[in-house]
Design a protein around this motif. Structure first.
Motif, PDB file in Angstrom:
ATOM      1  N   LYS A 114      30.366  -3.998  37.350  1.00  0.00           N
ATOM      2  CA  LYS A 114      29.039  -3.955  37.502  1.00  0.00           C
ATOM      3  C   LYS A 114      28.423  -2.662  37.289  1.00  0.00           C
ATOM      4  CE  LYS A 114      29.288  -7.695  41.067  1.00  0.00           C
ATOM      5  NZ  LYS A 114      29.121  -8.653  40.182  1.00  0.00           N
ATOM      6  N   ILE A 115      28.759  -2.050  36.307  1.00  0.00           N
ATOM      7  CA  ILE A 115      28.401  -0.922  35.520  1.00  0.00           C
ATOM      8  C   ILE A 115      27.824  -1.428  34.376  1.00  0.00           C
ATOM      9  CG2 ILE A 115      28.660   1.428  34.890  1.00  0.00           C
ATOM     10  CD1 ILE A 115      30.957   1.659  37.089  1.00  0.00           C
ATOM     11  N   GLU A 116      26.558  -1.247  34.191  1.00  0.00           N
ATOM     12  CA  GLU A 116      25.912  -1.685  32.643  1.00  0.00           C
ATOM     13  C   GLU A 116      25.966  -0.493  31.870  1.00  0.00           C
ATOM     14  OE1 GLU A 116      24.973  -4.305  30.049  1.00  0.00           O
ATOM     15  OE2 GLU A 116      25.707  -4.821  31.977  1.00  0.00           O
ATOM     16  N   PRO A 117      26.484  -0.583  30.636  1.00  0.00           N
ATOM     17  CA  PRO A 117      26.438   0.386  29.760  1.00  0.00           C
ATOM     18  C   PRO A 117      24.855   0.571  29.363  1.00  0.00           C
ATOM     19  CG  PRO A 117      28.089  -1.049  29.306  1.00  0.00           C
ATOM     20  CD  PRO A 117      27.285  -1.740  30.200  1.00  0.00           C
ATOM     21  N   LYS A 118      24.584   1.648  29.104  1.00  0.00           N
ATOM     22  CA  LYS A 118      23.074   2.161  29.002  1.00  0.00           C
ATOM     23  C   LYS A 118      23.195   3.119  27.712  1.00  0.00           C
ATOM     24  CE  LYS A 118      20.487  -0.159  31.904  1.00  0.00           C
ATOM     25  NZ  LYS A 118      19.437  -0.977  31.634  1.00  0.00           N
ATOM     26  N   ARG A 119      23.920   3.986  27.609  1.00  0.00           N
ATOM     27  CA  ARG A 119      23.763   4.994  26.308  1.00  0.00           C
ATOM     28  C   ARG A 119      25.149   5.086  25.911  1.00  0.00           C
ATOM     29  NH1 ARG A 119      22.213  10.437  26.859  1.00  0.00           N
ATOM     30  NH2 ARG A 119      23.275  10.573  28.980  1.00  0.00           N
ATOM     31  N   LEU A 120      25.283   5.228  24.424  1.00  0.00           N
ATOM     32  CA  LEU A 120      26.620   5.247  23.788  1.00  0.00           C
ATOM     33  C   LEU A 120      26.469   6.333  22.524  1.00  0.00           C
ATOM     34  CD1 LEU A 120      29.585   4.300  23.066  1.00  0.00           C
ATOM     35  CD2 LEU A 120      28.643   2.430  21.816  1.00  0.00           C
ATOM     36  N   ARG A 121      27.305   7.170  22.521  1.00  0.00           N
ATOM     37  CA  ARG A 121      27.219   8.219  21.386  1.00  0.00           C
ATOM     38  C   ARG A 121      28.695   8.499  20.721  1.00  0.00           C
ATOM     39  NH1 ARG A 121      24.167  14.061  20.636  1.00  0.00           N
ATOM     40  NH2 ARG A 121      23.854  13.606  18.366  1.00  0.00           N
ATOM     41  N   GLU A 135      36.268   9.183  10.547  1.00  0.00           N
ATOM     42  CA  GLU A 135      36.141   8.244  11.566  1.00  0.00           C
ATOM     43  C   GLU A 135      35.789   8.945  12.822  1.00  0.00           C
ATOM     44  OE1 GLU A 135      39.378   5.522  12.047  1.00  0.00           O
ATOM     45  OE2 GLU A 135      39.343   4.678  10.181  1.00  0.00           O
ATOM     46  N   ALA A 136      35.061   8.271  13.654  1.00  0.00           N
ATOM     47  CA  ALA A 136      34.892   8.813  15.089  1.00  0.00           C
ATOM     48  C   ALA A 136      36.206   8.984  15.960  1.00  0.00           C
ATOM     49  CB  ALA A 136      33.856   7.932  15.908  1.00  0.00           C
ATOM     50  N   ASN A 137      36.426  10.236  16.526  1.00  0.00           N
ATOM     51  CA  ASN A 137      37.370  10.490  17.290  1.00  0.00           C
ATOM     52  C   ASN A 137      37.162  10.677  18.709  1.00  0.00           C
ATOM     53  OD1 ASN A 137      36.293  12.933  17.201  1.00  0.00           O
ATOM     54  ND2 ASN A 137      37.965  14.030  16.338  1.00  0.00           N
ATOM     55  N   MET A 138      35.945  10.627  19.408  1.00  0.00           N
ATOM     56  CA  MET A 138      35.594  10.622  20.770  1.00  0.00           C
ATOM     57  C   MET A 138      34.185   9.695  20.880  1.00  0.00           C
ATOM     58  SD  MET A 138      35.909  14.324  22.425  1.00  0.00           S
ATOM     59  CE  MET A 138      35.541  15.359  21.147  1.00  0.00           C
ATOM     60  N   LEU A 139      34.155   9.326  21.894  1.00  0.00           N
ATOM     61  CA  LEU A 139      33.002   8.483  22.483  1.00  0.00           C
ATOM     62  C   LEU A 139      32.392   9.114  23.831  1.00  0.00           C
ATOM     63  CD1 LEU A 139      33.123   5.942  24.821  1.00  0.00           C
ATOM     64  CD2 LEU A 139      34.477   5.110  23.100  1.00  0.00           C
ATOM     65  N   LEU A 140      31.009   9.105  24.016  1.00  0.00           N
ATOM     66  CA  LEU A 140      30.535   9.408  25.376  1.00  0.00           C
ATOM     67  C   LEU A 140      29.580   7.954  25.632  1.00  0.00           C
ATOM     68  CD1 LEU A 140      29.114  12.904  24.005  1.00  0.00           C
ATOM     69  CD2 LEU A 140      30.829  12.450  25.943  1.00  0.00           C
ATOM     70  N   ILE A 141      29.976   7.543  27.024  1.00  0.00           N
ATOM     71  CA  ILE A 141      29.163   6.266  27.505  1.00  0.00           C
ATOM     72  C   ILE A 141      28.423   6.568  28.596  1.00  0.00           C
ATOM     73  CG2 ILE A 141      31.362   5.473  28.197  1.00  0.00           C
ATOM     74  CD1 ILE A 141      30.232   2.619  27.205  1.00  0.00           C
ATOM     75  N   GLU A 142      27.378   6.115  28.991  1.00  0.00           N
ATOM     76  CA  GLU A 142      27.056   6.114  30.215  1.00  0.00           C
ATOM     77  C   GLU A 142      26.551   4.927  30.827  1.00  0.00           C
ATOM     78  OE1 GLU A 142      24.272   9.726  32.099  1.00  0.00           O
ATOM     79  OE2 GLU A 142      23.079   8.231  31.394  1.00  0.00           O
ATOM     80  N   GLY A 143      26.571   4.577  31.980  1.00  0.00           N
ATOM     81  CA  GLY A 143      26.095   3.136  32.637  1.00  0.00           C
ATOM     82  C   GLY A 143      25.533   3.311  33.710  1.00  0.00           C
ATOM     83  N   ILE A 144      24.828   2.588  34.407  1.00  0.00           N
ATOM     84  CA  ILE A 144      24.166   2.257  35.526  1.00  0.00           C
ATOM     85  C   ILE A 144      24.627   1.403  36.394  1.00  0.00           C
ATOM     86  CG2 ILE A 144      21.872   1.914  36.582  1.00  0.00           C
ATOM     87  CD1 ILE A 144      20.650   3.180  34.333  1.00  0.00           C
ATOM     88  N   ARG A 145      25.120   1.496  37.714  1.00  0.00           N
ATOM     89  CA  ARG A 145      25.566   0.427  38.642  1.00  0.00           C
ATOM     90  C   ARG A 145      24.378  -0.279  38.941  1.00  0.00           C
ATOM     91  NH1 ARG A 145      27.673   1.359  44.701  1.00  0.00           N
ATOM     92  NH2 ARG A 145      27.654  -0.940  45.351  1.00  0.00           N
ATOM     93  N   ASP A 146      24.799  -1.683  38.779  1.00  0.00           N
ATOM     94  CA  ASP A 146      23.868  -2.632  39.013  1.00  0.00           C
ATOM     95  C   ASP A 146      22.615  -2.773  37.985  1.00  0.00           C
ATOM     96  OD1 ASP A 146      25.434  -3.430  41.028  1.00  0.00           O
ATOM     97  OD2 ASP A 146      24.595  -2.145  42.318  1.00  0.00           O
ATOM     98  N   GLY A 147      22.672  -2.098  36.789  1.00  0.00           N
ATOM     99  CA  GLY A 147      21.814  -1.986  35.855  1.00  0.00           C
ATOM    100  C   GLY A 147      21.606  -3.500  34.974  1.00  0.00           C
ATOM    101  N   ALA A 170      21.005  -5.136  31.301  1.00  0.00           N
ATOM    102  CA  ALA A 170      21.530  -5.143  30.193  1.00  0.00           C
ATOM    103  C   ALA A 170      20.397  -4.514  29.071  1.00  0.00           C
ATOM    104  CB  ALA A 170      22.262  -6.527  29.478  1.00  0.00           C
ATOM    105  N   ASP A 171      20.778  -3.440  28.406  1.00  0.00           N
ATOM    106  CA  ASP A 171      19.784  -2.690  27.646  1.00  0.00           C
ATOM    107  C   ASP A 171      20.721  -1.411  27.081  1.00  0.00           C
ATOM    108  OD1 ASP A 171      17.795  -1.922  25.853  1.00  0.00           O
ATOM    109  OD2 ASP A 171      16.716  -0.930  28.002  1.00  0.00           O
ATOM    110  N   LEU A 172      21.703  -1.750  25.970  1.00  0.00           N
ATOM    111  CA  LEU A 172      22.427  -0.391  25.606  1.00  0.00           C
ATOM    112  C   LEU A 172      21.578   0.419  24.490  1.00  0.00           C
ATOM    113  CD1 LEU A 172      25.074   1.167  25.408  1.00  0.00           C
ATOM    114  CD2 LEU A 172      26.095  -0.744  23.879  1.00  0.00           C
ATOM    115  N   HIS A 173      21.859   1.524  24.409  1.00  0.00           N
ATOM    116  CA  HIS A 173      21.144   2.434  23.482  1.00  0.00           C
ATOM    117  C   HIS A 173      22.114   3.131  22.631  1.00  0.00           C
ATOM    118  CE1 HIS A 173      16.906   1.925  24.915  1.00  0.00           C
ATOM    119  NE2 HIS A 173      17.414   1.999  26.033  1.00  0.00           N
ATOM    120  N   ILE A 174      22.101   2.994  21.010  1.00  0.00           N
ATOM    121  CA  ILE A 174      23.342   3.652  20.546  1.00  0.00           C
ATOM    122  C   ILE A 174      22.659   4.846  19.892  1.00  0.00           C
ATOM    123  CG2 ILE A 174      24.779   3.476  18.569  1.00  0.00           C
ATOM    124  CD1 ILE A 174      25.355   1.438  20.764  1.00  0.00           C
TER     125      ILE A 174
END
Length: 246
Positions: free
Chosen positions: A189-196, A205-217, A219-223
């Motif tokens: 129940k952590i909804e991904p919101k930002r991904l970089r 190729e990408a070698n790392m990712l950063l992701i942020e989610g909101i508990r009980d958020g 759906a609306d993921l921003h790349i």
């Protein structure tokens, strides 16, 4: 002045030399992923509380302390490494702001209050390693880098357990685990919101990712735009330089 042991050394954590950190080439030294996560995470500024899981030698709590008046708690399982973190916090006169807990994020019992943190950050072990032959020869690095005592699901489960409803969870990981991360976030129940995605150089190729989610958020993921670390000549890009040198 704090005491240094074995092969420990003092490094400056930020370019203005206002923070120092204890490092060890054989036990633990922070790397770029910690710096990027500290910069990426959305944190409360004036009040609130922040939890950092899999803290290592305390780089993320120390970096976050420059940009918030919130209280910060870090959790680390390895006794020698948490000793380094505690002494670094003491060295920087931040004992009233940052607290380190020596414990296993899978079983913190009554040490932390559930659903109580505004932001939870986590730099978990990256690698699935089912066979002992794949482990690093250095035991400290094996525990830090391989899912020996903490799997991705263990990390996400702990994040969900301690973040407030509506609070934010920020993680750094490897792109190859992206699908696993999103699925595990949603399962808990952590909804991904930002991904970089982070790239060593343009065209690689990408070698790392950063992701942020909101508990009980919802759906609306921003790349977000890609973050490129090095120019073709091997020097830092302007954005990377700004992040790394704070």
């Amino acid at each position: 002045m704090v005491q240094l042991y074995d092969d420990e050394r003092l490094d400056y954590l930020v370019a203005d030399e206002s923070l120092q950190i204890i490092q060890s080439p054989t036990a633990f030294s922070f790397s770029l992923d910690a710096v990027l996560l500290a910069n990426f995470a959305s944190i409360p500024i004036s009040r609130g509380s922040i939890l950092d899981l899999c803290s290592g030698n305390g780089a993320i709590p120390l970096l976050l302390s420059r940009h918030t008046r919130a209280s910060i708690i870090g959790v680390e399982i390895q006794d020698r490494i948490i000793s380094m973190a505690k002494r670094s916090i003491e060295l920087n006169d931040l004992t009233e702001k940052i607290t380190m807990i020596h414990g296993d994020i899978r079983n913190l019992k009554d040490q932390l209050q559930h659903s109580s943190f505004d932001t939870v950050t986590c730099n978990p072990p990256y690698f699935k390693t089912p066979h002992r032959t794949e482990y690093n020869q250095n035991e400290y690095l094996t525990i830090a880098r391989h899912e020996l005592y903490c799997t991705l699901e263990d990390a996400v489960k702990a994040c969900k357990l301690y973040v407030k409803p509506g609070g934010k969870v920020a993680m750094v990981h490897r792109p190859g685990r992206l699908v696993d991360i999103i699925m595990t976030f949603r399962e808990h129940k952590i909804e991904p919101k930002r991904l970089r995605l982070v790239y060593p150089k343009k065209g690689r190729e990408a070698n790392m990712l950063l992701i942020e989610g909101i508990r009980d958020g919802k759906a609306d993921l921003h790349i977000l735009p890609p973050l490129i670390i090095y120019k073709d000549d091997g020097t830092y890009t302007d954005e990377a330089k700004e992040i790394i040198y704070d």
